[in-house]
Design a protein around this motif. Structure first.
Motif, PDB file in Angstrom:
ATOM      1  N   ARG A  58      -9.265  -0.090  -0.635  1.00  0.00           N
ATOM      2  CA  ARG A  58      -8.143   0.170  -1.543  1.00  0.00           C
ATOM      3  C   ARG A  58      -7.997   1.658  -1.833  1.00  0.00           C
ATOM      4  O   ARG A  58      -8.978   2.381  -1.907  1.00  0.00           O
ATOM      5  CB  ARG A  58      -8.316  -0.607  -2.842  1.00  0.00           C
ATOM      6  CG  ARG A  58      -8.208  -2.120  -2.657  1.00  0.00           C
ATOM      7  CD  ARG A  58      -8.335  -2.849  -3.985  1.00  0.00           C
ATOM      8  NE  ARG A  58      -9.674  -2.691  -4.546  1.00  0.00           N
ATOM      9  CZ  ARG A  58     -10.697  -3.485  -4.253  1.00  0.00           C
ATOM     10  NH1 ARG A  58     -10.535  -4.462  -3.388  1.00  0.00           N
ATOM     11  NH2 ARG A  58     -11.871  -3.287  -4.811  1.00  0.00           N
ATOM     12  N   VAL A 109      -5.509   4.108  -4.535  1.00  0.00           N
ATOM     13  CA  VAL A 109      -4.549   4.050  -5.648  1.00  0.00           C
ATOM     14  C   VAL A 109      -4.305   5.454  -6.184  1.00  0.00           C
ATOM     15  O   VAL A 109      -5.246   6.219  -6.424  1.00  0.00           O
ATOM     16  CB  VAL A 109      -5.062   3.138  -6.776  1.00  0.00           C
ATOM     17  CG1 VAL A 109      -4.062   3.102  -7.918  1.00  0.00           C
ATOM     18  CG2 VAL A 109      -5.314   1.733  -6.260  1.00  0.00           C
ATOM     19  N   ASN A 119      -1.516   7.262  -9.192  1.00  0.00           N
ATOM     20  CA  ASN A 119      -0.510   6.891 -10.195  1.00  0.00           C
ATOM     21  C   ASN A 119       0.297   8.055 -10.745  1.00  0.00           C
ATOM     22  O   ASN A 119       1.079   7.859 -11.686  1.00  0.00           O
ATOM     23  CB  ASN A 119      -1.195   6.164 -11.364  1.00  0.00           C
ATOM     24  CG  ASN A 119      -1.814   4.848 -10.953  1.00  0.00           C
ATOM     25  OD1 ASN A 119      -1.227   4.091 -10.184  1.00  0.00           O
ATOM     26  ND2 ASN A 119      -3.022   4.575 -11.441  1.00  0.00           N
ATOM     27  N   TYR A 144       0.878   5.872   1.703  1.00  0.00           N
ATOM     28  CA  TYR A 144      -0.554   6.003   1.930  1.00  0.00           C
ATOM     29  C   TYR A 144      -0.881   5.986   3.414  1.00  0.00           C
ATOM     30  O   TYR A 144      -0.258   5.266   4.195  1.00  0.00           O
ATOM     31  CB  TYR A 144      -1.310   4.875   1.232  1.00  0.00           C
ATOM     32  CG  TYR A 144      -1.174   4.899  -0.279  1.00  0.00           C
ATOM     33  CD1 TYR A 144      -2.013   5.679  -1.063  1.00  0.00           C
ATOM     34  CD2 TYR A 144      -0.204   4.133  -0.923  1.00  0.00           C
ATOM     35  CE1 TYR A 144      -1.897   5.705  -2.439  1.00  0.00           C
ATOM     36  CE2 TYR A 144      -0.074   4.144  -2.308  1.00  0.00           C
ATOM     37  CZ  TYR A 144      -0.923   4.932  -3.057  1.00  0.00           C
ATOM     38  OH  TYR A 144      -0.796   4.959  -4.411  1.00  0.00           O
ATOM     39  N   ASN A 186      -0.998  -1.662   4.456  1.00  0.00           N
ATOM     40  CA  ASN A 186       0.193  -1.593   3.616  1.00  0.00           C
ATOM     41  C   ASN A 186       0.340  -0.159   3.118  1.00  0.00           C
ATOM     42  O   ASN A 186      -0.419   0.291   2.251  1.00  0.00           O
ATOM     43  CB  ASN A 186       0.087  -2.561   2.437  1.00  0.00           C
ATOM     44  CG  ASN A 186       1.407  -2.720   1.698  1.00  0.00           C
ATOM     45  OD1 ASN A 186       2.167  -1.763   1.546  1.00  0.00           O
ATOM     46  ND2 ASN A 186       1.682  -3.925   1.224  1.00  0.00           N
ATOM     47  N   ASN A 236       2.602   1.107   1.341  1.00  0.00           N
ATOM     48  CA  ASN A 236       3.186   1.206  -0.007  1.00  0.00           C
ATOM     49  C   ASN A 236       2.145   0.994  -1.099  1.00  0.00           C
ATOM     50  O   ASN A 236       2.207   1.646  -2.149  1.00  0.00           O
ATOM     51  CB  ASN A 236       4.318   0.187  -0.177  1.00  0.00           C
ATOM     52  CG  ASN A 236       5.497   0.471   0.731  1.00  0.00           C
ATOM     53  OD1 ASN A 236       5.889   1.629   0.916  1.00  0.00           O
ATOM     54  ND2 ASN A 236       6.067  -0.555   1.324  1.00  0.00           N
ATOM     55  N   THR A 237       1.190   0.102  -0.859  1.00  0.00           N
ATOM     56  CA  THR A 237       0.171  -0.187  -1.869  1.00  0.00           C
ATOM     57  C   THR A 237      -1.163   0.492  -1.583  1.00  0.00           C
ATOM     58  O   THR A 237      -2.020   0.569  -2.464  1.00  0.00           O
ATOM     59  CB  THR A 237      -0.063  -1.703  -1.966  1.00  0.00           C
ATOM     60  OG1 THR A 237      -0.564  -2.189  -0.707  1.00  0.00           O
ATOM     61  CG2 THR A 237       1.234  -2.426  -2.298  1.00  0.00           C
ATOM     62  N   THR A 250      -3.511  -0.526   0.652  1.00  0.00           N
ATOM     63  CA  THR A 250      -4.590  -1.458   0.999  1.00  0.00           C
ATOM     64  C   THR A 250      -4.749  -1.552   2.513  1.00  0.00           C
ATOM     65  O   THR A 250      -3.769  -1.653   3.247  1.00  0.00           O
ATOM     66  CB  THR A 250      -4.323  -2.861   0.430  1.00  0.00           C
ATOM     67  OG1 THR A 250      -3.067  -3.341   0.917  1.00  0.00           O
ATOM     68  CG2 THR A 250      -4.300  -2.827  -1.084  1.00  0.00           C
TER      69      THR A 250
END
Length: 302
Positions: free
Chosen positions: A151, A153, A155, A163, A190, A192-193, A195
């Motif tokens: 993962r 992340v 923000n 990513y 992914n 966009n997220t 992952t």
């Protein structure tokens, strides 16, 4: 002569119509400017035509549907104080943009001396924010054939970042079939997220992984983290299954032996305890009602 008079009349009529219909008209060089945070940006408001010598110029910021002044009565106002200026005649220059400056801005010009005395123009400003270092989660060790998820992340970036994942400094493609090095890998990425999920990890998937978050303002990446991939050790599993019962059995036997030898009991001797003496040859003792009192039944025979 008649022709000359007619031409003069048309010129006079044309000039008169032009003056009577002259109005304040605004335009802009860019209706949707973009700027990176902490950079300067220009919101152009150009007066295309006007006859009033000193028109009233105002700027308003519209965010979440609520308007507020940023230029009023020839002064910078609101949250742009000390961060903006007006470049004549009506262009607003923000010197040090922040993420909170993302909004719509409306330039309003009022010219009382003009036939059309008011005009406005709307400008949509977006301040882009560079991503900060993303938080990356990479498992230290996994077993061959197991599923695993990495993962990433972030923000802070605006617009939302995309990513990228890298293994041993080489970018992992979104489609594993597009690269010979990742052709046999079974993963989904992914962008966009952030992952990266392996449905069945392979030995070849081991390596150093890191993630990069990027948008139009720039990019940031986390430090590399090692993921090791191990084979299933059947011999170790079987050995573990056999050894554990043997250890438990040994402990149980040891405890039983200790109990039998009296290691777990303690006897306290008191002054009232009495041990009956052993019987001598030819002597018979009879126990009376009082416990511990013996009566001589027969005498010794010599």
């Amino acid at each position: 002569m008649a022709i000359t008079r007619l031409a003069g009349f048309l010129v006079l009529f044309s000039t008169h119509c032009y003056i009577s219909t002259l109005a304040v008209v605004l335009k802009t060089a860019n209706k949707a400017p973009r700027a990176n945070e902490f950079e300067s940006v220009e919101l152009s408001c150009l007066i295309q035509s006007i006859t009033t010598l000193e028109p009233r110029i105002e700027w308003k910021k519209i965010k979440n549907g609520d308007p507020s002044y940023v230029y009023f009565e020839k002064k910078i106002a609101g949250d742009l104080v000390n961060r903006a200026r007006i470049r004549e005649p009506a262009t607003l220059v923000i010197l040090n943009t922040t993420r909170s400056d993302t909004a719509q801005y409306r330039c309003e010009v009022t010219a009382p001396g003009d036939h059309k005395s008011f005009d406005e123009i709307l400008i949509d400003l977006v301040v882009r924010v560079k991503p900060v270092v993303p938080q990356c989660s990479v498992p230290k060790s996994v077993t061959v054939g197991k599923s695993v998820e990495l993962r990433c992340v972030e923000n802070e970036g605006f617009p939302l970042p995309q990513y990228q994942w890298f293994r041993n400094k080489e970018e992992i493609p979104e489609d594993p079939k597009s690269s010979p090095k990742f052709l046999n890998s079974s993963y989904t990425l992914n962008t966009n997220t952030g992952t990266l999920k392996f449905t069945a990890v392979r030995k070849e998937d081991a390596g150093e992984y890191y993630c990069k978050a990027k948008n139009d303002a720039g990019h940031s990446q986390c430090g590399p983290q090692m993921m090791e991939v191990y084979d299933i050790n059947i011999a170790a599993i079987v050995l573990g299954v056999l050894v554990v019962p043997l250890v438990l059995l040994s402990i149980t036997v040891g405890i039983c032996c200790a109990y039998k030898r009296g290691y777990f009991t303690s006897q306290k001797q008191t002054g009232n305890n009495y041990k009956a003496p052993a019987k001598g040859d030819g002597v018979d003792y009879v126990r009376t009602e009082d416990e511990g009192d013996f009566r001589h039944k027969s005498s010794f025979v010599i």
